[in-house]
Design a protein around this motif. Structure first.
Motif, short mmCIF file in Angstrom:
data_model
loop_
_atom_site.label_atom_id
_atom_site.label_comp_id
_atom_site.label_asym_id
_atom_site.label_seq_id
_atom_site.Cartn_x
_atom_site.Cartn_y
_atom_site.Cartn_z
N VAL A 118 0.85 -1.20 0.00
CA VAL A 118 0.00 0.00 0.00
C VAL A 118 0.88 1.25 0.00
O VAL A 118 0.67 2.19 -0.76
N GLN A 119 1.90 1.22 0.84
CA GLN A 119 2.82 2.36 0.94
C GLN A 119 3.45 2.69 -0.41
O GLN A 119 3.54 3.85 -0.79
N ASP A 120 3.87 1.66 -1.12
CA ASP A 120 4.48 1.88 -2.43
C ASP A 120 3.48 2.48 -3.41
O ASP A 120 3.80 3.34 -4.22
N ALA A 121 2.23 1.99 -3.33
CA ALA A 121 1.23 2.40 -4.31
C ALA A 121 0.67 3.80 -4.08
O ALA A 121 0.21 4.44 -5.01
N ILE A 122 0.70 4.28 -2.84
CA ILE A 122 0.02 5.56 -2.57
C ILE A 122 0.97 6.74 -2.51
O ILE A 122 0.55 7.84 -2.15
N SER A 123 2.23 6.51 -2.87
CA SER A 123 3.20 7.60 -2.66
C SER A 123 2.77 8.90 -3.34
O SER A 123 3.08 9.97 -2.86
N SER A 124 2.02 8.82 -4.45
CA SER A 124 1.64 10.06 -5.13
C SER A 124 0.16 10.39 -4.94
O SER A 124 -0.40 11.21 -5.65
N VAL A 125 -0.49 9.73 -3.97
CA VAL A 125 -1.92 9.98 -3.75
C VAL A 125 -2.12 10.81 -2.49
O VAL A 125 -1.62 10.46 -1.42
N GLU A 126 -2.84 11.92 -2.62
CA GLU A 126 -3.13 12.77 -1.47
C GLU A 126 -4.37 12.23 -0.76
O GLU A 126 -5.42 12.09 -1.38
N PHE A 127 -4.26 11.92 0.53
CA PHE A 127 -5.44 11.51 1.30
C PHE A 127 -5.17 11.69 2.79
O PHE A 127 -4.02 11.64 3.22
N THR A 128 -6.22 11.90 3.57
CA THR A 128 -6.03 12.01 5.01
C THR A 128 -6.76 10.91 5.77
O THR A 128 -6.40 10.59 6.88
N THR A 129 -7.80 10.33 5.14
CA THR A 129 -8.52 9.25 5.83
C THR A 129 -8.63 8.05 4.91
O THR A 129 -8.59 8.18 3.70
N PHE A 130 -8.80 6.88 5.53
CA PHE A 130 -8.93 5.67 4.73
C PHE A 130 -9.79 4.66 5.45
O PHE A 130 -10.15 4.84 6.62
N LEU A 131 -10.11 3.60 4.74
CA LEU A 131 -10.86 2.49 5.32
C LEU A 131 -10.37 1.22 4.64
O LEU A 131 -10.01 1.25 3.46
N VAL A 132 -10.36 0.13 5.41
CA VAL A 132 -9.94 -1.15 4.82
C VAL A 132 -11.17 -1.97 4.47
O VAL A 132 -12.13 -2.02 5.24
N GLY A 133 -11.15 -2.58 3.29
CA GLY A 133 -12.18 -3.55 2.93
C GLY A 133 -11.47 -4.81 2.48
O GLY A 133 -10.30 -4.77 2.10
N SER A 134 -12.14 -5.95 2.54
CA SER A 134 -11.49 -7.17 2.06
C SER A 134 -12.52 -8.20 1.65
O SER A 134 -13.66 -8.15 2.06
#
Ligand code: ZN
Ligand code: ZN
Length: 457
Positions: A120-136
């Protein structure tokens, strides 16, 4: 009643007699009991209590029970204190290293969490966000195993694997990324497919509220494709695929989409004006939805300046502010609750006197008119009679057979038809009360008012 039915330790003993179960998965079977702890800690505590009970048996007369319990804890419990006690007492035991409830392939799914976090860390390096939620989406075989256990052992206080896993992954992501979990409106959803071992980032859209003015006639509100070729391009549209070359929503949406690095945009407005009608005054409320933005906090003043520069003399926006999906959905429905103001130049068939206008105003202002869907829009709107409130009418003779009119009406009123009468489909109308045929030759929206749009984003 069965004495073991509500006896946790008896259930744990039976569970471990049957299956290898790790701390996390054992704790999960009793997750709704007690508070302020974790499932792993619950599981570990249960194993510790059971191993203490085993030791008690061992030390005080029931050696056989003590030995059986300790071996079960060392094997299926994979519990270190029990292993040590077994070794001390010279009880042989098998080493088991997989959990019945969470092992996929050679690995427990909870052990995958650090690796998932890294991805996830690698994938979001260029994405601006402050909140998230996990789904699976959990593995169906693991889900079935727990369901079966739940029925067989009467585990009434168990949590699902999915919710346990989502929380554990969410906790770790929150810690590593230093972002907050938001169950209602997360900026980002991290979705994990357990079977495929695949991480997907779902970036939620950004909504921007604003008001627009349309300063030039002949611009439709939304993109209007050529009717001959449905947008493919043909001779009658000069290969452009379009009936009109621009639109209000494109003037607003394209710069917004670009500024937020989004994939596409959608503009919802509180009602619409006809293509030949200007939108003046305080402007029409709209909300833009930008899909998959990697920027969520754009400089809105700069964006407004950019839009207004590109659409100079045609479209202008004001009051841009970050908004919500709810607001986006409300816009259309609240449009009919708005009060709208129009300025019109009206041509009459016959001559009229000033006092005829005074009488006409008396008969139109403050009344509820009945409006059957106008002929000109019948192809795209269902044919029904709508009741609309006319709040205020001002009429002024400007020259022979010409009136300057002002109308304050309920949103959704067809003003051109309020003037013309639409062959009797709108009643009363100006044509009806003035006694001569009237048509709008120029119409502008000069104000849109509503409590919601004026005070809420
Ligand atoms: Zn497990
Ligand atoms: Zn065409």
């Amino acid at each position: 009643m069965d004495a073991t039915r509500h006896n946790i330790m008896a259930k744990v003993e039976r569970l471990l007699d049957k299956h290898p179960i790790c701390d996390q998965c054992l704790g999960r079977q009793f997750a709704w009991l007690s508070t302020d702890t974790t499932n792993a800690h619950r599981g570990q505590s249960l194993k510790l209590a059971l191993s203490m009970s085993a030791d008690e048996h061992l030390k005080h007369e029931d050696k056989e029970t003590g030995e059986r319990l300790l071996i079960s804890l060392a094997e299926n419990g994979m519990f270190n204190p029990a292993k040590q006690l077994c070794e001390k007492n010279k009880f042989g035991f098998q080493v088991i290293d997989h959990c019945y409830l969470c092992t996929l392939g050679s690995e427990g799914i909870f052990e995958r969490i650090p690796r998932i976090v890294q991805r996830v860390q690698d994938a979001i390096s260029s994405v601006e966000f402050t909140t998230f939620l996990v789904g699976s989406s959990p593995d169906p075989i693991l889900v079935e195993k727990q369901d079966e256990l739940r029925a067989n052992f009467e585990l009434l206080d168990a949590e699902t694997l999915k919710s346990d896993f989502n929380r554990e992954l969410g906790k770790e992501l929150a810690r590593v990324l230093d972002r907050e979990v938001d169950f209602e409106r997360p900026d980002l959803v991290v979705f994990y497919d357990m079977v495929k071992d695949h991480v997907e980032l779902r970036i939620n859209p950004v909504f921007i509220f604003g008001r627009y003015n349309k300063l030039e006639r002949g611009i439709p509100q939304s993109r209007w494709d050529c009717g001959e070729c449905n947008g493919r391009g043909c001779d009658s549209c000069g290969g452009t695929g379009r009936k009109y070359q621009d639109s209000v929503s494109e003037y607003i949406g394209i710069p917004a989409k670009d500024a937020l690095h989004g994939s596409k945009f959608k503009v919802h407005a509180a009602g619409r004006e006809d293509i030949d009608v200007l939108m003046l005054g305080n402007g029409r409320p709209f909300v833009i939805e930008i899909s998959k933005p990697t920027i969520r906090k754009p400089n809105l003043e700069k964006l407004a300046a950019l839009i207004n520069e590109h659409a100079k003399g045609k479209v202008e926006v004001t009051g841009l502010a970050i908004s919500t999906r709810k607001r986006f959905q409300q816009l259309k429905s609240e449009s009919s609750e708005n009060v709208k103001e129009y300025q019109a130049i009206i041509q009459t068939e016959e001559e009229f006197a000033e006092e005829d206008l005074v009488k006409a105003v008396e008969r139109l202002a403050g009344v509820t008119i009945e409006q059957r869907t106008p002929n000109r829009v019948a192809h795209r709107r269902s044919d029904l009679v709508r009741k609309k409130q006319v709040n205020e009418v001002k009429l002024k003779k400007i020259e022979s057979k010409k009136i300057d009119g002002f109308f304050r009406v309920q949103g959704g009123t067809y003003v051109k038809e309020l003037v013309s009468g639409d062959e009797g489909r709108t009643s009363p109308s100006l044509t009806e009360v003035l006694g001569t045929s009237c048509i709008c030759i120029l119409l502008d929206v000069v104000g849109i008012h509503s409590r919601q749009t004026d005070h809420n984003l």
